[in-house]
Design a protein around this motif. Structure first.
Motif, PDB file in Angstrom:
ATOM      1  N   TYR A 162       0.977  -1.180   0.008  1.00 32.38           N
ATOM      2  CA  TYR A 162      -0.057  -0.116   0.044  1.00 32.38           C
ATOM      3  C   TYR A 162       0.742   1.331  -0.084  1.00 32.38           C
ATOM      4  O   TYR A 162       0.550   2.232  -0.742  1.00 32.38           O
ATOM      5  N   GLU A 199      -4.306  -6.768  -5.924  1.00 27.35           N
ATOM      6  CA  GLU A 199      -3.854  -7.202  -7.225  1.00 27.35           C
ATOM      7  C   GLU A 199      -2.292  -8.010  -7.045  1.00 27.35           C
ATOM      8  O   GLU A 199      -1.956  -8.786  -7.799  1.00 27.35           O
ATOM      9  N   ARG A 200      -1.491  -7.035  -6.207  1.00 26.53           N
ATOM     10  CA  ARG A 200      -0.193  -7.461  -6.089  1.00 26.53           C
ATOM     11  C   ARG A 200       0.177  -8.258  -5.060  1.00 26.53           C
ATOM     12  O   ARG A 200       1.624  -8.654  -4.941  1.00 26.53           O
ATOM     13  N   GLU A 219       2.379   1.725  -3.283  1.00 23.10           N
ATOM     14  CA  GLU A 219       1.249   2.241  -4.308  1.00 23.10           C
ATOM     15  C   GLU A 219       0.976   3.645  -4.095  1.00 23.10           C
ATOM     16  O   GLU A 219       0.757   4.554  -4.983  1.00 23.10           O
ATOM     17  N   HIS A 233      -4.839  -1.934  -6.605  1.00 21.04           N
ATOM     18  CA  HIS A 233      -3.518  -2.501  -6.806  1.00 21.04           C
ATOM     19  C   HIS A 233      -2.896  -3.169  -6.181  1.00 21.04           C
ATOM     20  O   HIS A 233      -2.186  -4.062  -6.331  1.00 21.04           O
ATOM     21  N   THR A 234      -3.047  -2.705  -4.466  1.00 18.33           N
ATOM     22  CA  THR A 234      -2.351  -3.484  -3.544  1.00 18.33           C
ATOM     23  C   THR A 234      -2.831  -5.108  -3.618  1.00 18.33           C
ATOM     24  O   THR A 234      -2.267  -5.943  -3.455  1.00 18.33           O
ATOM     25  N   SER A 290      -6.945   4.299  -6.657  1.00 14.74           N
ATOM     26  CA  SER A 290      -6.749   2.766  -6.978  1.00 14.74           C
ATOM     27  C   SER A 290      -5.701   1.841  -6.119  1.00 14.74           C
ATOM     28  O   SER A 290      -5.554   1.151  -6.368  1.00 14.74           O
ATOM     29  N   TYR A 291      -5.409   2.757  -5.163  1.00  9.68           N
ATOM     30  CA  TYR A 291      -4.379   2.087  -4.067  1.00  9.68           C
ATOM     31  C   TYR A 291      -4.788   0.875  -3.672  1.00  9.68           C
ATOM     32  O   TYR A 291      -3.782  -0.146  -3.811  1.00  9.68           O
TER      33      TYR A 291
END
Length: 435
Positions: free
Chosen positions: A85, A292-293, A88, A289-290, A285-286
């Motif tokens: 996070y 997703e990773r 991101e 995306h977190t 979108s943090y």
């Protein structure tokens, strides 16, 4: 016992081969690692052939002990949520930009700053997160300034896999081995601080010696206008990471476990960030995306390795290996063997196995063996690309960016750095534990 050995050894060999020759495949644009599939099939075979009875597996999976793999995964994933996070939010890239600016035109200074940045970030996040975030930046910067990226990539990689020893949360292997022995956050730090410091000092000196010739050229500075887009999100992330670390230290003295602290911190971060964006009406979108990773493939891999080691323990194989190692010095025997075994089977299965090998030893020797195995699991990561998931990710990233850093180069630099570093780390550990 024979069938268990055949399946287990086959899994270890096939995992290694898959990492070297067929690390992943793609389905509709999504990369899927092969290593965890091999491990999952092996675990399923052990359960299907009753090498490990289902009830034994379930008992281990639902036990209240610190070695419960679900607790370890929760701790690791919760800390990863906090770290990713922050990445991101742009924290790591911003710090990397400052590192370049501080270095001016000197490659010698830049190497030291990059190494220090990787070390500091690793201590407070994890080695895998640092590899994933700093590697693209180093490649990008080197290409645009036309300097050789290899010295910086090597410095980053060895720093991430050495300073990860400093705290219990720095590496999944630390978590597994440390919690299996009931080592709390503060006790771990008191023992591992000096070995990590000694290893780091020796290591950066070796990196400078290896790449002295490459660092003589001046850097042509390049402007980078990157800025933090949402300072509020960054503050939310930093507060949660700081509070989490504080409560992890306090958990050494209070009656609650580390996995619960980390889970509460990660859950609070998700909730706080969600509420903030609902009130602020901005579509950052943090969190997405977190999510997703996160390294989801680690879940079946760790549980599968838990099944394999539980099978070896149930069939009496682990106790035989433990008896053999008990005839060696606990620090040097376990430290060097874990260092080597990590590069045969990867450091996560090695750690799962080595968590049970010293069981039954008297407490001083038992703790020595566990701490030595932790050192071996971290330093072993930069001897070969097979040594750790960090090495697999590192090699994959470099291939994506067309950086030639093959198996031979990895092993050559890894051997020259890892061998002296493992020796000094174990020597200082022995001094600390005997003091």
């Amino acid at each position: 016992m024979i069938l268990t050995l055949i399946i287990s050894i086959s899994v270890f060999v096939l995992v290694t081969l898959s990492v070297l020759f067929f690390p992943s495949f793609s389905i509709k644009g999504h990369k899927i690692g092969t290593y965890w599939i091999v491990a999952l099939i092996g675990a399923a075979l052990l359960l299907a052939t009753l090498c490990l009875p289902i009830e034994e597996f379930w008992k281990g999976l639902t036990s209240s002990s610190a070695v419960n793999p679900l607790k370890i995964l929760i701790l690791f994933f919760s800390m990863t949520v906090l770290s990713v996070y922050l990445d991101e939010c742009g924290l790591f890239r911003y710090l990397a930009k400052l590192a370049v600016r501080l270095s001016g035109k000197s490659q010698f200074l830049l190497l030291g700053v990059i190494y220090a940045l990787a070390a500091i970030l690793t201590v407070f996040t994890s080695n895998d997160v640092v590899i994933l975030t700093l590697t693209p930046f180093i490649v990008f910067f080197a290409k645009h300034t036309k300097i050789n990226p290899i010295p910086y990539l090597v410095a980053e990689f060895v720093a991430a896999n050495t300073w990860s020893m400093m705290l219990l949360i720095g590496n999944p292997t630390n978590v597994y081995l440390g919690t299996s022995a009931g080592i709390d956050f503060a006790s771990y730090f008191r023992v591992m601080a000096l070995p990590t410091l000694a290893a780091g000092v020796l290591e950066i000196g070796l990196v400078y010696l290896l790449f002295f010739r490459h660092l003589k050229e001046e850097i042509v500075p390049e402007e980078d206008d990157f800025k933090i887009e949402s300072k509020a999100d960054l503050i939310i992330g930093l507060i949660h990471l700081g509070l989490c670390l504080g409560f992890l230290i306090a958990s050494s003295y209070l009656p609650f476990e580390m996995w619960l602290v980390a889970l509460i911190a990660a859950s609070s971060l998700v909730l706080t960030s969600t509420i903030y964006h609902l009130l602020d009406h901005k579509h950052w979108s943090y969190l997405a995306h977190t999510a997703e990773r996160l390294p989801y493939q680690l879940i079946p891999f760790v549980i599968s390795m838990f099944v394999i080691v539980a099978s070896l323990q149930y069939q009496g194989v682990a106790s035989k290996i433990g008896e053999w190692l008990s005839n060696t010095h606990p620090i040097w025997g376990y430290g060097l063997s874990s260092f080597l075994v990590a590069n045969l089977v990867n450091n996560i299965p090695m750690s799962v196995l080595f968590s049970v090998l010293p069981v039954g030893m008297p407490e001083p020797s038992y703790l020595q063996a566990i701490y030595a195995s932790i050192i071996g699991s971290n330093i072993g990561a930069f001897l070969t690309p097979v040594g750790a998931l960090a090495g697999i990710m590192f090699s994959s990233l470099l291939a994506q960016y067309d950086i030639h850093y093959g198996f031979k180069e990895f092993v050559r630099y890894g051997f020259l750095i890892a061998l002296p570093v493992i020796l000094i780390s174990l020597a200082v550990l022995q001094l600390v534990l005997q003091a």
